[in-house]
Write a protein that holds these residues in place. Structure first.
Motif, mmCIF file in Angstrom:
data_model
loop_
_atom_site.group_PDB
_atom_site.id
_atom_site.type_symbol
_atom_site.label_atom_id
_atom_site.label_comp_id
_atom_site.label_asym_id
_atom_site.label_seq_id
_atom_site.Cartn_x
_atom_site.Cartn_y
_atom_site.Cartn_z
ATOM 1 N N LYS A 270 -26.319 -15.130 -5.787
ATOM 2 C CA LYS A 270 -26.640 -13.717 -6.032
ATOM 3 C C LYS A 270 -25.935 -13.176 -7.263
ATOM 4 N N GLY A 271 -24.779 -13.759 -7.627
ATOM 5 C CA GLY A 271 -24.063 -13.287 -8.800
ATOM 6 C C GLY A 271 -22.973 -12.296 -8.450
ATOM 7 N N VAL A 272 -22.438 -11.641 -9.504
ATOM 8 C CA VAL A 272 -21.312 -10.729 -9.367
ATOM 9 C C VAL A 272 -21.694 -9.382 -9.963
ATOM 10 N N GLU A 273 -21.342 -8.302 -9.253
ATOM 11 C CA GLU A 273 -21.602 -6.958 -9.776
ATOM 12 C C GLU A 273 -20.582 -6.616 -10.851
ATOM 13 N N LEU A 274 -21.086 -6.195 -12.026
ATOM 14 C CA LEU A 274 -20.235 -5.781 -13.135
ATOM 15 C C LEU A 274 -20.773 -4.488 -13.723
ATOM 16 N N GLN A 275 -19.918 -3.830 -14.501
ATOM 17 C CA GLN A 275 -20.347 -2.660 -15.263
ATOM 18 C C GLN A 275 -20.315 -3.012 -16.750
ATOM 19 N N ILE A 276 -21.369 -2.576 -17.458
ATOM 20 C CA ILE A 276 -21.474 -2.821 -18.890
ATOM 21 C C ILE A 276 -21.758 -1.497 -19.584
ATOM 22 N N ASP A 277 -21.433 -1.423 -20.889
ATOM 23 C CA ASP A 277 -21.671 -0.183 -21.635
ATOM 24 C C ASP A 277 -23.142 0.226 -21.548
ATOM 25 N N ASN A 278 -23.360 1.524 -21.457
ATOM 26 C CA ASN A 278 -24.724 2.069 -21.433
ATOM 27 C C ASN A 278 -25.296 2.118 -22.855
ATOM 28 N N HIS A 279 -26.602 1.924 -22.943
ATOM 29 C CA HIS A 279 -27.308 2.086 -24.217
ATOM 30 C C HIS A 279 -28.731 2.521 -23.907
ATOM 31 N N ARG A 280 -29.266 3.357 -24.769
ATOM 32 C CA ARG A 280 -30.588 3.925 -24.484
ATOM 33 C C ARG A 280 -31.676 2.858 -24.484
ATOM 34 N N LEU A 281 -31.438 1.723 -25.201
ATOM 35 C CA LEU A 281 -32.458 0.675 -25.240
ATOM 36 C C LEU A 281 -32.298 -0.362 -24.126
ATOM 37 N N LEU A 282 -31.235 -0.177 -23.317
ATOM 38 C CA LEU A 282 -31.007 -1.103 -22.204
ATOM 39 C C LEU A 282 -31.827 -0.637 -21.013
ATOM 40 N N ALA A 283 -32.869 -1.394 -20.673
ATOM 41 C CA ALA A 283 -33.799 -0.996 -19.616
ATOM 42 C C ALA A 283 -33.178 -1.247 -18.246
ATOM 43 N N ILE A 284 -33.561 -0.436 -17.274
ATOM 44 C CA ILE A 284 -33.084 -0.558 -15.900
ATOM 45 C C ILE A 284 -34.088 -1.386 -15.100
ATOM 46 N N ASN A 285 -33.564 -2.103 -14.075
ATOM 47 C CA ASN A 285 -34.376 -2.993 -13.231
ATOM 48 C C ASN A 285 -35.080 -4.056 -14.078
ATOM 49 N N LYS A 286 -34.295 -4.624 -14.987
ATOM 50 C CA LYS A 286 -34.847 -5.636 -15.863
ATOM 51 C C LYS A 286 -33.853 -6.796 -15.959
ATOM 52 N N THR A 287 -34.386 -8.008 -16.059
ATOM 53 C CA THR A 287 -33.550 -9.199 -16.180
ATOM 54 C C THR A 287 -33.502 -9.640 -17.639
ATOM 55 N N TYR A 288 -32.278 -9.788 -18.169
ATOM 56 C CA TYR A 288 -32.053 -10.245 -19.537
ATOM 57 C C TYR A 288 -31.407 -11.635 -19.499
ATOM 58 N N ARG A 289 -31.748 -12.436 -20.494
ATOM 59 C CA ARG A 289 -31.089 -13.724 -20.681
ATOM 60 C C ARG A 289 -29.832 -13.539 -21.541
ATOM 61 N N ILE A 290 -28.801 -14.274 -21.225
ATOM 62 C CA ILE A 290 -27.590 -14.278 -22.039
ATOM 63 C C ILE A 290 -27.403 -15.698 -22.568
#
Length: 714
Positions: A270-290
């Motif tokens: 399931k992974g780990v819950e973290l907080q990351i900086d907010n940005h207007r282009l960062l979409a919610i309920n979306k999966t990003y690759r790192i």
């Protein structure tokens, strides 16, 4: 006017208070200083090629006057010269007292030049505190306070180049005394950057992470264990150093995670819950690759699923790692598909994993094992991955580890004490509150104990096997021989031995030391009794046999039917195959003794002198006679089959039985004789000397006799 008076009064009162305080400080200082000057005109310290004196080099620190001196190494050899003051024109005898801070090389002695001299070697000056040279005078100690210091410098050489936001930049800290630098690996927040001082590969490093772009002035200070001396005052910090860098931004926005490190738990998809900086282009309920590269098709490092925006201008997300990563390896790119949208950086480290366990016991070497014993103190070495990022706990064991033990990513050392009354057979190792799956096994001691718990009963005074150093001579019939075990003597609260695995070899020999019978009992297991702190772990179900062993149960030739001077030999020993060739052996010998015996001798006396009662004169020698005697023989007490040199008996004497002279005087007498025999054993023929009295049947006369003979023993 009243206001002016008040101001004047307050000013004078303040000056008076300052004077009193200053006078008090000066008085205490002068008193402490005068205390040493009462005994010495000067104290001189020589180290390397430098000379330091109490009169010229003392400083007031830590509320007392101390001789300050500079050192280069931690364990220097120092020479002292003490110039004593004369009392009544004489030098007071002085001595040097040992202390933890130094080792005496040359004891204190008075030189012809009138000063006392000694030489000591200091121990670990870098960590010494409240250091004194202790001088003894009339059973009182005069402490000479010392203040060691060293000159330390440290700086970095950043060279040319730009820094980037979020990119950790590390510089080696160049110093002449790395052991004197205080390491603080925690990040410190400053305006526009973060920094920390840490060590790696026996070097000290200074790391920066800029958080603002443009020209950034970065400053830092270095803390010291031992101070530098500046203007006769100790200084525990180096001067602040400043450097200016150009911090450049990226074409992509850098988003910072609240944590700089995350553990990749492979069993947690399931992974780990973290907080990351907010940005207007960062979409919610979306999966990003790192990924670790901004190019398409890079290896997947992790996935980032955005959940919701928070009121602290952060975004709550689920971070799922798939690979390891270090911040120093470069940026991570947050991608939508193959297109990089943001950059970030975070350490992805393996979860703590124990691959190997080793144990070190006092006086031994490291052994790869998971077995520990009740009551012992051992050093445990765990080897694996990510060991420095977790708090290991050992179930029901007492952790007495010190901070000096090695603990890093791959190795962790612990000193553990096992309770002597521990009841568990396995000890779980926890990482935090989670079991690691690695366990330590509690096993009972299995060491050979001296045979003071083995007691042999034979009808006489019972004998302890350990103390049976001499054969036991027993005059009575040996009814039975029992071997008993006093299990209270095996374990105690201070020493554990565990089960005792024994074997008993029984040997029966006759009076001529000829082996009659041999038996071996090899399945004896004796368990410690109620005096043992581990008695609860020894039960009858584990095969213990603490009942007495009757020797007659194993013999065909019973002990009560043994002939005189037969021997029962019990060889009691530990089973060598159980104890790796070690163990104790005791030999108990029980001999059926008889100190008076009866036998019949046929003797041929010759040359007897026979004096008949009532006849005058002294008779001549008789011819060859014949005697048959029933005699009692006597053995020496405490000796094995050692006859005394005499016998007492009664029988018949045929006087001149082999004298064929027709004029020979023949007669048959009843005699009571004592004889002296040679003491050599097992002789069929011997030559005794007889003395005694008797009664001739034909002549009806009593007589006395003395003389030699030839004896036939059967």
């Amino acid at each position: 006017m009243l206001v002016g008076f008040k101001n004047t009064f307050c000013s004078n009162l303040a000056l008076l208070l300052l004077f009193v305080i200053g006078f008090g400080l000066s008085s205490s200082t002068l008193s402490a200083q005068a205390n040493l000057f009462n005994h010495f005109s000067d104290v001189e310290l020589r180290i390397d090629t430098n000379i330091y004196k109490y009169t010229t080099d003392r400083i007031y620190v830590e509320n007392e006057w101390k001789i300050s001196f500079e050192y280069q190494e931690s364990n220097p050899i120092v020479e002292f010269r003490l110039y004593p003051k004369l009392k009544n024109g004489e030098v007071t005898p002085l001595g040097l007292e040992a202390a933890n801070g130094y080792k005496i090389l040359d004891s204190l002695n008075l030189r012809i030049d009138g000063y006392y001299h000694c030489k000591v070697q200091f121990q670990d000056l870098s960590n010494a505190s409240f250091l004194n040279l202790n001088i003894v005078q009339e059973e009182q100690v005069i402490p000479i306070a010392l203040f060691p210091y060293t000159h330390t410098y440290a700086t970095i050489y950043p060279g040319e180049g730009d820094l980037y936001i979020g990119d950790e930049k590390t510089f080696e800290l160049v110093t002449n005394n790395p052991d004197n630098i205080i390491i603080d690996p925690l990040w410190k927040q400053r305006d526009g950057y973060e920094y920390r001082i840490h060590s790696h590969n026996n070097k000290i490093w200074l790391s920066f992470i800029p958080t603002n772009t443009g020209n950034l002035e970065i400053d830092f200070t270095i803390d010291l264990y031992r101070p530098n001396i500046v203007n006769r005052r100790p200084k525990y910090k180096l001067d602040k150093q400043s450097f200016t860098f150009n911090v450049r931004g990226s074409r992509l926005k850098f988003l910072t995670f609240e944590n700089k490190e995350v553990i990749w738990e492979t069993k947690n998809p399931k992974g780990v819950e973290l907080q990351i900086d907010n940005h207007r282009l960062l979409a919610i309920n979306k999966t990003y690759r790192i990924e670790a590269t901004d190019e398409a098709g890079g290896p997947l490092i992790a996935e980032l699923f955005t959940i919701r925006r928070l009121s602290n201008d952060k975004v709550l997300c689920m971070f799922r790692p798939y690979n390891y990563h270090k911040i120093s390896s470069g940026y991570l790119y947050i991608k939508d598909g193959d297109v990089a949208k943001f950059i970030t950086n975070i350490n992805i480290v393996p979860e703590p994993k124990i691959n190997e366990v080793s144990i070190l016991r006092q006086g031994g070497s490291w052994v790869k094992s998971k077995q520990i014993y009740p009551g012992e103190t051992v050093e445990i070495r765990l080897e694996g991955e990510g060991l420095s990022r977790t708090n290991f706990q050992f179930e029901d064991l007492v952790d007495i580890s010190t901070d000096s033990l090695i603990k890093n990513e791959t190795v962790s050392h612990f000193v553990l004490k096992v309770p002597i009354d521990i009841r568990k057979k396995s000890i779980n190792i926890y990482s935090g509150n989670v079991k690691t799956g690695v366990m330590l096994d509690i096993i009972e001691f299995q060491r050979p104990k001296e045979l003071d718990f083995v007691i042999v009963e034979y009808g006489g005074t019972p004998v302890v096997a350990k103390e049976a150093s001499q054969p036991i001579l027993h005059e009575k019939t040996i009814g039975d021989v029992n071997v008993q075990f006093d299990n209270l003597f095996i374990d105690d609260a201070f020493e554990l031995y565990g089960k005792q695995f024994l074997e008993i070899e029984i040997r029966i020999t006759d009076s001529r030391n000829k082996l009659v019978e041999k038996q071996i009992i090899d399945d004896i297991v004796v368990c410690p009794g109620s005096s043992s702190p581990r008695s609860f772990s020894y039960t009858s179900a584990t095969g213990c046999m603490n009942e007495p062993i009757s020797v007659n149960d194993y013999l065909s030739n019973k002990t009560h039917s043994l002939e005189d001077w037969a021997k029962i030999e019990l060889i009691i020993k530990h089973r060598k195959n159980v104890y790796g060739g070690q163990g104790y052996t005791s030999r108990v010998e029980i001999i059926k003794a008889r100190y008076v015996t009866f036998d019949v001798d046929l003797s041929i006396p010759a040359g007897l002198i026979i004096k008949k009662v009532g006849e005058p004169g002294f008779p001549g020698l008789s011819g060859i006679s014949l005697s048959m005697l029933a005699q009692f023989s006597f053995y020496q007490r405490g000796e094995i089959q050692k006859l005394r040199p005499f016998k007492v008996g009664a029988g018949f004497l045929a006087k001149n039985a082999f004298n064929f002279n027709p004029d020979a005087e023949r007669d048959l007498g009843i005699v009571l004789l004592g004889s002296v025999y040679p003491t050599k054993k097992n002789r069929r023929f011997s030559f005794p000397l007889y003395v005694g009295m008797g009664y001739f049947l034909n002549e009806s006369k009593f007589f006395f006799l003395i003389g030699p003979g030839v004896s036939i023993n059967f």
